[in-house]
Design a protein around this motif. Structure first.
Motif, PDB file in Angstrom:
ATOM      1  N   ALA A  96      -5.955  39.006  -5.672  1.00 52.36           N
ATOM      2  CA  ALA A  96      -5.100  39.871  -6.485  1.00 52.36           C
ATOM      3  C   ALA A  96      -3.648  39.477  -6.252  1.00 52.36           C
ATOM      4  O   ALA A  96      -3.082  39.735  -5.189  1.00 52.36           O
ATOM      5  N   SER A 146      -6.737  37.409 -10.355  1.00 53.62           N
ATOM      6  CA  SER A 146      -6.161  38.326 -11.335  1.00 53.62           C
ATOM      7  C   SER A 146      -4.695  38.566 -11.029  1.00 53.62           C
ATOM      8  O   SER A 146      -4.305  38.714  -9.867  1.00 53.62           O
ATOM      9  N   ASP A 154      -2.973  40.767 -13.434  1.00 51.40           N
ATOM     10  CA  ASP A 154      -2.641  41.747 -14.465  1.00 51.40           C
ATOM     11  C   ASP A 154      -2.561  43.168 -13.916  1.00 51.40           C
ATOM     12  O   ASP A 154      -2.548  43.389 -12.703  1.00 51.40           O
ATOM     13  N   ARG A 184      -4.614  45.447 -13.604  1.00 52.73           N
ATOM     14  CA  ARG A 184      -5.740  45.950 -12.814  1.00 52.73           C
ATOM     15  C   ARG A 184      -5.534  45.779 -11.313  1.00 52.73           C
ATOM     16  O   ARG A 184      -6.273  46.358 -10.523  1.00 52.73           O
ATOM     17  N   VAL A 185      -4.533  44.987 -10.923  1.00 53.20           N
ATOM     18  CA  VAL A 185      -4.274  44.784  -9.500  1.00 53.20           C
ATOM     19  C   VAL A 185      -2.809  45.033  -9.150  1.00 53.20           C
ATOM     20  O   VAL A 185      -2.358  44.709  -8.059  1.00 53.20           O
ATOM     21  N   ALA A 205      -4.781  51.250  -9.352  1.00 59.03           N
ATOM     22  CA  ALA A 205      -5.535  50.326 -10.196  1.00 59.03           C
ATOM     23  C   ALA A 205      -6.388  49.387  -9.357  1.00 59.03           C
ATOM     24  O   ALA A 205      -7.539  49.085  -9.703  1.00 59.03           O
ATOM     25  N   LEU A 206      -5.838  48.937  -8.236  1.00 58.18           N
ATOM     26  CA  LEU A 206      -6.581  48.034  -7.363  1.00 58.18           C
ATOM     27  C   LEU A 206      -7.797  48.728  -6.770  1.00 58.18           C
ATOM     28  O   LEU A 206      -8.873  48.127  -6.652  1.00 58.18           O
ATOM     29  N   GLU A 210      -9.568  51.112  -8.123  1.00 60.64           N
ATOM     30  CA  GLU A 210     -10.593  51.216  -9.162  1.00 60.64           C
ATOM     31  C   GLU A 210     -11.260  49.863  -9.405  1.00 60.64           C
ATOM     32  O   GLU A 210     -12.492  49.777  -9.531  1.00 60.64           O
ATOM     33  N   THR A 211     -10.449  48.815  -9.461  1.00 53.32           N
ATOM     34  CA  THR A 211     -10.985  47.471  -9.671  1.00 53.32           C
ATOM     35  C   THR A 211     -11.908  47.069  -8.526  1.00 53.32           C
ATOM     36  O   THR A 211     -12.982  46.493  -8.743  1.00 53.32           O
ATOM     37  N   ASP A 261     -15.381  48.659  -8.572  1.00 54.14           N
ATOM     38  CA  ASP A 261     -16.266  47.929  -9.482  1.00 54.14           C
ATOM     39  C   ASP A 261     -16.695  46.599  -8.867  1.00 54.14           C
ATOM     40  O   ASP A 261     -17.860  46.194  -8.970  1.00 54.14           O
TER      41      ASP A 261
END
Length: 313
Positions: free
Chosen positions: A83, A162, A164, A166-167, A172-173, A175-176, A179
């Motif tokens: 990330a 990544s 973007d 999402r990190v 956001a990190l 949640e990513t 997953d």
């Protein structure tokens, strides 16, 4: 046998299950090897779940070493998310692909710094032809950079990079990574701590508070997901001026060293010699074993190909 009383027995039973303790003994957490044998030896096998902090002066190669570890883990079948909050995805791929080309017979060698110029050359060549999307992909296969990139995907299928949204933040990190963990993620690499947006509610706080809360949030996430997290941290001015390795050199927060399972400090040993930089890697904190003390690990950093190799004293 000592007696503790029924009330204490009931209280203790509400906190833990003795039989589960025994079952957990036979199911220890997975340790992820770093690809640097001498470092794995110090870390008692590699990266255990929790936060591991890599610090260095600017230009010493901390991002390069983190990329090297990520690629080594993926090459051994691991699943890794790199990330990046500092470099773009293309900049990361340039370094990784240069390392692959350097070690793969049949792919011409190139320096990662030439990545953008090679891309411009490819665009100029393709402009002479009327190519559709598939035709462009076929033509790009003639370039060493793309051949290396395709080999990277083949050799390290578990490596994800990544840069973007999402990190970009702790929320956001988290949640990513939830997953990713469900999909079998073995390691998260964060580049880097001070550029990660802090948890919600800390945006107006001073830098010390922001970095402290970010560090704690990463530690909580690592614990909750039982995930090794390698976090790059910039250093404070005092630590950069000092020539002594210390576990308290992280910029912005003194809590970094308390949260970490291990702390590494990368230091330059002399000047760059024709694209090669001798560096020493100090493990200044290690909850699972020894530190390096006065015998740091000696590495040779190939700055043009983003590779590291171990050297003797």
């Amino acid at each position: 046998m000592a007696e503790v009383g029924k009330e204490w027995e009931r209280f203790a039973a509400s906190l833990y299950d003795p039989e589960q303790d025994e079952l957990d003994f036979a199911d220890p957490p997975t340790v992820v090897g770093t690809g640097v044998p001498s470092l794995d030896l110090v870390l008692m096998g590699g990266l255990a779940p929790g936060c591991h902090v890599l610090m260095a002066q600017p230009g010493a190669g901390k991002s390069a070493l983190a990329l090297h570890v990520a690629m080594c883990v993926a090459a051994q079948g691991g699943r890794v998310l790199f990330a990046s909050t500092e470099m773009t995805r293309q900049q990361c791929l340039a370094r990784l692909s240069a390392a692959v080309a350097h070690s793969t017979p049949g792919i011409p060698d190139f320096y990662w710094s030439a990545w953008e110029q090679m891309g411009r050359n490819a665009r100029r060549e393709m402009a002479s032809f009327d190519l559709d999307a598939q035709g462009r992909l076929d033509y790009l296969g003639n370039f060493a950079a793309i051949r290396a990139l395709r080999e990277l995907r083949r050799a390290c299928p578990g490596l994800a990079v990544s840069d973007d949204g999402r990190v970009a933040s702790v929320a956001a990190l988290r949640e990513t990574c939830a997953d990713g963990r469900a999909a079998g993620m073995d390691l998260l690499v964060v580049d880097y701590l001070q550029r990660l947006r802090p948890p919600e509610g800390c945006e107006r706080e001073d830098q010390y508070r922001q970095v402290t809360e970010t560090s704690r949030a990463l530690m909580d996430m690592a614990r909750e997901l039982s995930l090794p997290v390698l976090v790059i941290s910039s250093m404070n001015r005092e630590a950069m001026r000092s020539k002594e390795a210390s576990m308290s050199g992280g910029r912005g927060s003194g809590d970094i060293e308390f949260d970490a399972v291990s702390i590494w400090q990368l230091m330059r040993d002399g000047e760059d010699e024709g694209g090669f930089q001798r560096v020493s890697l100090h493990v200044t904190k290690n909850r699972r074993g020894p530190t390096t003390g006065e015998r740091p690990l000696r590495l040779l950093f190939d700055t043009r190909h983003n590779t590291f190799s171990e050297v003797g004293e």
